[in-house]
Design a protein around this motif. Sequence first.
Motif, PDB file in Angstrom:
ATOM      1  N   SER A  32     -29.576 -22.363  88.994  1.00  0.00           N
ATOM      2  CA  SER A  32     -29.588 -21.801  90.353  1.00  0.00           C
ATOM      3  C   SER A  32     -30.142 -20.376  90.398  1.00  0.00           C
ATOM      4  O   SER A  32     -30.348 -19.828  91.472  1.00  0.00           O
ATOM      5  N   SER A  33     -30.393 -19.774  89.229  1.00  0.00           N
ATOM      6  CA  SER A  33     -30.939 -18.408  89.187  1.00  0.00           C
ATOM      7  C   SER A  33     -32.463 -18.467  89.265  1.00  0.00           C
ATOM      8  O   SER A  33     -33.138 -18.720  88.271  1.00  0.00           O
ATOM      9  N   ILE A  34     -32.993 -18.221  90.457  1.00  0.00           N
ATOM     10  CA  ILE A  34     -34.446 -18.257  90.650  1.00  0.00           C
ATOM     11  C   ILE A  34     -35.074 -16.926  90.250  1.00  0.00           C
ATOM     12  O   ILE A  34     -36.084 -16.860  89.562  1.00  0.00           O
ATOM     13  N   LYS A  35     -34.451 -15.834  90.688  1.00  0.00           N
ATOM     14  CA  LYS A  35     -34.935 -14.497  90.357  1.00  0.00           C
ATOM     15  C   LYS A  35     -33.742 -13.586  90.125  1.00  0.00           C
ATOM     16  O   LYS A  35     -32.820 -13.535  90.942  1.00  0.00           O
ATOM     17  N   VAL A  43     -32.491 -13.953  93.740  1.00  0.00           N
ATOM     18  CA  VAL A  43     -32.729 -15.173  94.515  1.00  0.00           C
ATOM     19  C   VAL A  43     -32.001 -16.326  93.827  1.00  0.00           C
ATOM     20  O   VAL A  43     -32.191 -16.578  92.641  1.00  0.00           O
ATOM     21  N   ASP A  45     -30.434 -20.492  94.274  1.00  0.00           N
ATOM     22  CA  ASP A  45     -30.595 -21.765  94.972  1.00  0.00           C
ATOM     23  C   ASP A  45     -29.469 -22.697  94.567  1.00  0.00           C
ATOM     24  O   ASP A  45     -29.431 -23.196  93.442  1.00  0.00           O
TER      25      ASP A  45
END
Length: 346
Positions: A32-35, A43, A45
């Motif tokens: 879930s760690s996009i950025k 970011v 998700d």
Amino acid sequence: MFDNKERTEIKDLGEFGLIEHLTKAIELQAPSSIKGIGDDAAVLDFGNKKTLISTDLLLEGVHFDLRYVPLRHLGYKAVQVNLSDIYAMNGTASQITFSIGLSSKFPLEAVEEIYEGALYACKKYNVDLIGGDTSASKQGLVISVTSIGYADEEAIAYRSGAQEGDLICVSGDLGGAYVGLQLLEREKQIYLENPSIQPDLEGKDYIIERQLKPEARKDIVELLAENSIKPTAMMDVSDGLSAELLHICKASDKGCKLFEDKIPLDPMTYETAREFGLDPTVCALNGGEDYELLFTIPQSDYDKIKGNMDITVIGYVTEAAAGCSMISKSGNVYPLTAQGWNAFQG
């Protein structure tokens, strides 16, 4: 205060240099760690999951004493106490932000130790450090951690869901962190009076670790899920068993019956409390900082947990009119009162 032979002044790096230095080795683990670190905001998700967020603040002289708290342990504990809040909602922790305020007495090497402890906790619990802040402080060391997690909506356990007849359960054992703190404070006073005397902590490893290096109970959340148990209410034990149980009863508009002889106490906690002239039960009820999970379950789920050595049934939920009470080992009934730790007491 610090044994490092080399000392690097924070001012030589500057804020951005410090951030870059401390975070250069971070690798994101959670899907879930996009950025993470490196932009104006992280970011994430979580798809169709509900997001859980909690924040804790730790202040030097209020929440910890650097005369006996190792910096690595402090970084580790700062993360653990925050993750515990996510698990207390029956959720999965996935990210944290880690912010720190520093006075000029701290060299870079000291800050590195704090972050080493924090990152070790993150790695152990599969949590990403995705951001934070750094600042100068004139009031000593300040640490603020925000934890982020997720859960399916129907899985989230609130304080307000306890039902009459539910069983009251707690993980692990209680009172160890408080008794460990008493031991550390005693040895600190002896040292201040005579610095040549070495601390006498032999054989007390367990209760010292309960205070300095607590473990958030992610495993209990996983165990409950594996056994298809949805707690009707849940909290973590940060301020003492009695205070937390009263919180659940108030939020759920219920009463409770707690049995003194069912409260789980480690033998070392019991024996050391007695050495200090303390009542072990009072240490468990009011000590705090155990970070175990307190939760209620329907009686129909009892068979699923009765053989587990790490979960103890300590009482049951009643109607609100019955009040909140504890049945002593001798059979006497006492009203349950919250005398847990209060940061705003003088």
